[in-house]
Design a protein around this motif. Structure first.
Motif, PDB file in Angstrom:
ATOM      1  N   ALA A  38       0.812  -1.220   0.000  1.00 29.73           N
ATOM      2  CA  ALA A  38       0.000   0.000   0.000  1.00 29.73           C
ATOM      3  C   ALA A  38       0.845   1.270   0.000  1.00 29.73           C
ATOM      4  O   ALA A  38       0.385   2.328  -0.429  1.00 29.73           O
ATOM      5  CB  ALA A  38      -0.915  -0.006   1.224  1.00 29.73           C
ATOM      6  N   ALA A  39       2.079   1.175   0.482  1.00 30.23           N
ATOM      7  CA  ALA A  39       2.878   2.382   0.708  1.00 30.23           C
ATOM      8  C   ALA A  39       3.520   2.903  -0.570  1.00 30.23           C
ATOM      9  O   ALA A  39       3.993   2.139  -1.415  1.00 30.23           O
ATOM     10  CB  ALA A  39       3.961   2.083   1.739  1.00 30.23           C
ATOM     11  N   LEU A  40       3.551   4.224  -0.683  1.00 28.88           N
ATOM     12  CA  LEU A  40       4.352   4.853  -1.730  1.00 28.88           C
ATOM     13  C   LEU A  40       5.815   4.736  -1.337  1.00 28.88           C
ATOM     14  O   LEU A  40       6.143   4.668  -0.146  1.00 28.88           O
ATOM     15  CB  LEU A  40       3.982   6.333  -1.864  1.00 28.88           C
ATOM     16  N   SER A  41       6.690   4.747  -2.320  1.00 28.93           N
ATOM     17  CA  SER A  41       8.111   4.717  -1.984  1.00 28.93           C
ATOM     18  C   SER A  41       8.474   6.011  -1.261  1.00 28.93           C
ATOM     19  O   SER A  41       7.846   7.058  -1.479  1.00 28.93           O
ATOM     20  CB  SER A  41       8.954   4.563  -3.250  1.00 28.93           C
ATOM     21  N   THR A  52      -2.064  14.532  -3.554  1.00 28.15           N
ATOM     22  CA  THR A  52      -2.491  13.242  -4.087  1.00 28.15           C
ATOM     23  C   THR A  52      -1.526  12.791  -5.185  1.00 28.15           C
ATOM     24  O   THR A  52      -0.809  13.617  -5.762  1.00 28.15           O
ATOM     25  CB  THR A  52      -3.926  13.351  -4.666  1.00 28.15           C
ATOM     26  N   ILE A  53      -1.549  11.509  -5.486  1.00 31.23           N
ATOM     27  CA  ILE A  53      -0.757  11.048  -6.631  1.00 31.23           C
ATOM     28  C   ILE A  53      -1.567  11.160  -7.923  1.00 31.23           C
ATOM     29  O   ILE A  53      -1.080  10.804  -8.984  1.00 31.23           O
ATOM     30  CB  ILE A  53      -0.244   9.599  -6.433  1.00 31.23           C
ATOM     31  N   PHE A  54      -2.810  11.675  -7.795  1.00 29.69           N
ATOM     32  CA  PHE A  54      -3.671  11.860  -8.979  1.00 29.69           C
ATOM     33  C   PHE A  54      -4.070  13.335  -9.100  1.00 29.69           C
ATOM     34  O   PHE A  54      -5.248  13.690  -8.925  1.00 29.69           O
ATOM     35  CB  PHE A  54      -4.927  10.991  -8.860  1.00 29.69           C
ATOM     36  N   PRO A  55      -3.123  14.211  -9.376  1.00 30.69           N
ATOM     37  CA  PRO A  55      -3.424  15.654  -9.322  1.00 30.69           C
ATOM     38  C   PRO A  55      -4.503  16.094 -10.304  1.00 30.69           C
ATOM     39  O   PRO A  55      -5.181  17.100 -10.054  1.00 30.69           O
ATOM     40  CB  PRO A  55      -2.068  16.318  -9.637  1.00 30.69           C
ATOM     41  N   SER A  56      -4.708  15.369 -11.391  1.00 21.97           N
ATOM     42  CA  SER A  56      -5.737  15.796 -12.358  1.00 21.97           C
ATOM     43  C   SER A  56      -7.147  15.589 -11.812  1.00 21.97           C
ATOM     44  O   SER A  56      -8.121  16.051 -12.411  1.00 21.97           O
ATOM     45  CB  SER A  56      -5.571  15.035 -13.678  1.00 21.97           C
ATOM     46  N   SER A 116      -5.148   4.471  -4.034  1.00 18.71           N
ATOM     47  CA  SER A 116      -5.803   3.528  -4.950  1.00 18.71           C
ATOM     48  C   SER A 116      -7.083   4.115  -5.547  1.00 18.71           C
ATOM     49  O   SER A 116      -7.791   3.432  -6.283  1.00 18.71           O
ATOM     50  CB  SER A 116      -6.133   2.223  -4.216  1.00 18.71           C
ATOM     51  N   MET A 117      -7.378   5.378  -5.233  1.00 18.60           N
ATOM     52  CA  MET A 117      -8.662   5.950  -5.668  1.00 18.60           C
ATOM     53  C   MET A 117      -8.448   6.934  -6.812  1.00 18.60           C
ATOM     54  O   MET A 117      -8.637   8.148  -6.646  1.00 18.60           O
ATOM     55  CB  MET A 117      -9.364   6.591  -4.468  1.00 18.60           C
ATOM     56  N   HIS A 118      -8.089   6.401  -7.944  1.00 18.99           N
ATOM     57  CA  HIS A 118      -7.796   7.268  -9.076  1.00 18.99           C
ATOM     58  C   HIS A 118      -9.042   7.891  -9.676  1.00 18.99           C
ATOM     59  O   HIS A 118      -8.960   8.859 -10.428  1.00 18.99           O
ATOM     60  CB  HIS A 118      -7.028   6.486 -10.144  1.00 18.99           C
ATOM     61  N   LEU A 119     -10.219   7.335  -9.364  1.00 17.89           N
ATOM     62  CA  LEU A 119     -11.462   7.868  -9.934  1.00 17.89           C
ATOM     63  C   LEU A 119     -12.132   8.908  -9.044  1.00 17.89           C
ATOM     64  O   LEU A 119     -13.048   9.587  -9.477  1.00 17.89           O
ATOM     65  CB  LEU A 119     -12.450   6.717 -10.198  1.00 17.89           C
ATOM     66  N   HIS A 271      -5.799  -1.111   3.988  1.00 14.68           N
ATOM     67  CA  HIS A 271      -6.109  -1.418   2.597  1.00 14.68           C
ATOM     68  C   HIS A 271      -5.529  -0.293   1.752  1.00 14.68           C
ATOM     69  O   HIS A 271      -4.848   0.582   2.238  1.00 14.68           O
ATOM     70  CB  HIS A 271      -7.616  -1.558   2.398  1.00 14.68           C
ATOM     71  N   GLY A 272      -5.840  -0.327   0.499  1.00 13.69           N
ATOM     72  CA  GLY A 272      -5.291   0.692  -0.403  1.00 13.69           C
ATOM     73  C   GLY A 272      -4.737   0.024  -1.632  1.00 13.69           C
ATOM     74  O   GLY A 272      -5.156  -1.072  -2.009  1.00 13.69           O
ATOM     75  N   ARG A 273      -3.772   0.672  -2.249  1.00 13.65           N
ATOM     76  CA  ARG A 273      -3.291   0.132  -3.513  1.00 13.65           C
ATOM     77  C   ARG A 273      -2.514  -1.164  -3.295  1.00 13.65           C
ATOM     78  O   ARG A 273      -1.977  -1.408  -2.207  1.00 13.65           O
ATOM     79  CB  ARG A 273      -2.437   1.166  -4.246  1.00 13.65           C
ATOM     80  N   ARG A 274      -2.463  -1.948  -4.321  1.00  8.94           N
ATOM     81  CA  ARG A 274      -1.746  -3.229  -4.283  1.00  8.94           C
ATOM     82  C   ARG A 274      -0.651  -3.167  -5.319  1.00  8.94           C
ATOM     83  O   ARG A 274      -0.913  -3.418  -6.487  1.00  8.94           O
ATOM     84  CB  ARG A 274      -2.687  -4.381  -4.635  1.00  8.94           C
ATOM     85  N   THR A 275       0.510  -2.789  -4.919  1.00 11.48           N
ATOM     86  CA  THR A 275       1.596  -2.739  -5.888  1.00 11.48           C
ATOM     87  C   THR A 275       2.036  -4.150  -6.217  1.00 11.48           C
ATOM     88  O   THR A 275       1.969  -5.051  -5.382  1.00 11.48           O
ATOM     89  CB  THR A 275       2.806  -1.976  -5.327  1.00 11.48           C
ATOM     90  N   LYS A 276       2.484  -4.287  -7.457  1.00 10.88           N
ATOM     91  CA  LYS A 276       3.023  -5.596  -7.847  1.00 10.88           C
ATOM     92  C   LYS A 276       4.489  -5.607  -7.472  1.00 10.88           C
ATOM     93  O   LYS A 276       5.252  -4.757  -7.900  1.00 10.88           O
ATOM     94  CB  LYS A 276       2.860  -5.800  -9.340  1.00 10.88           C
TER      95      LYS A 276
END
Ligand code: SF4
Ligand code: SF4
Length: 281
Positions: A38-41, A52-56, A116-119, A271-276
């Motif tokens: 879940a963590a950003l680097s 946010t990581i989704f500035p748009s 994980s909420m890009h929408l 919870h949150g994003r699931r990086t591969k």
């Protein structure tokens, strides 16, 4: 009633969705409890720049039709409350920009579920938002004389004393308004003190839980854990029943704002994003 077939992506689990129901049983994403995924680097610019990581997805309030959006758009919330003293009231949500409106002390700064909420459509904080919010709340009071609920904040946090204090004004002047949500503001900070006063002044209409790393023994707490619970109860408190499939969503639950649960921490599984991640050969 039209029955809609859903293909379930990996990690999703849940029930059938019936279009046209006032209450829908939504598919709910199961918490994965994987903090590393879940963590950003640590060098991700969103951390240092508090954004946010989704500035748009961030908009000024006057760029959108409305800032308060029906909970029907959020599987974790639901369209309407179905039990407890707020039964029958429609649910709305307010989404701000994560990190930009939050304290950097938040324990979930890097693992924020917003990753994980890009929408999600985020709204820029400030006077413009506050003016439009006030107008929308008055409009919702006219539409829902039996009351309505606002979830603060699907993303983001109380960003100023002025903004937090405005909720006291709105709660005072709009008796139809109910509010619930969570904050990472730390004890003793001016914003946290305003929020404490909100809870104390409107105990039947406002319940903001304080996100803490471990229970402090105070009322109105929310705790995040990073392991799968063995049962409904863990040492820290009661695991959110929507995460253990005991209920569909907040609308069918209501524990977070139940006065009877004020002293019981609500526990969320991370919870949150699931990086591969690469797996060693
Ligand atoms: S306060 Fe909430 S929205 Fe803000 S960074 Fe922390 S977890 Fe994310
Ligand atoms: S405990 Fe209930 S009200 Fe609280 S977040 Fe979970 S489902 Fe929603």
């Amino acid at each position: 009633m039209m029955r809609v077939q859903h293909q379930r992506p990996e990690g999703w689990k849940g029930g059938t969705r019936h279009e046209g129901d006032s209450l829908r049983r939504f598919a709910a994403v199961l918490p994965h409890a994987d903090r590393t995924a879940a963590a950003l680097s640590v060098d991700h610019p969103a951390l240092a720049e508090a954004r946010t990581i989704f500035p748009s997805t961030v908009h000024f309030a006057d760029e959108v039709d409305r800032v308060l959006v029906s909970g029907a758009n959020n599987p974790k919330l639901g369209a309407r409350v179905t039990k407890g003293p707020w039964r029958g009231m429609p649910i709305y949500q307010l989404t701000l920009e994560e990190r930009a409106t939050c304290p950097a002390s938040c324990a979930l700064w890097a693992t924020c579920y917003g990753n994980s909420m890009h929408l999600a459509r985020r709204h820029r904080p400030g006077r413009e938002l506050e003016q439009i919010l006030g107008a929308e709340l008055c409009g919702l009071a006219d539409r829902h004389p039996g009351g309505f609920v606002v979830r603060l904040h699907t993303l983001g946090d109380f960003y100023s004393v002025r903004y937090a204090s405005l909720w006291a004004v709105w709660l005072q002047w709009i008796p139809e308004l109910r509010v619930f949500g969570y904050t990472a503001r730390e004890d003793g900070t001016p914003i946290a003190e305003v929020i404490e006063r909100l809870n104390g002044r409107f105990p039947d209409r406002c319940l903001i839980r304080f996100s803490r790393a471990v229970p402090s023994g105070k009322a109105h707490e929310a705790i995040t854990i990073w392991h799968q619970p063995a049962g409904q109860w863990v040492d820290q408190g009661l695991v959110c029943p929507a995460q253990t499939e005991r209920t569909a969503c907040c609308g069918t639950c209501g524990l977070c704002w139940s006065p009877a649960m004020a002293a019981t921490p609500i526990v969320f599984v991370g919870h949150g994003r699931r990086t591969k991640r690469r797996v060693a050969a």
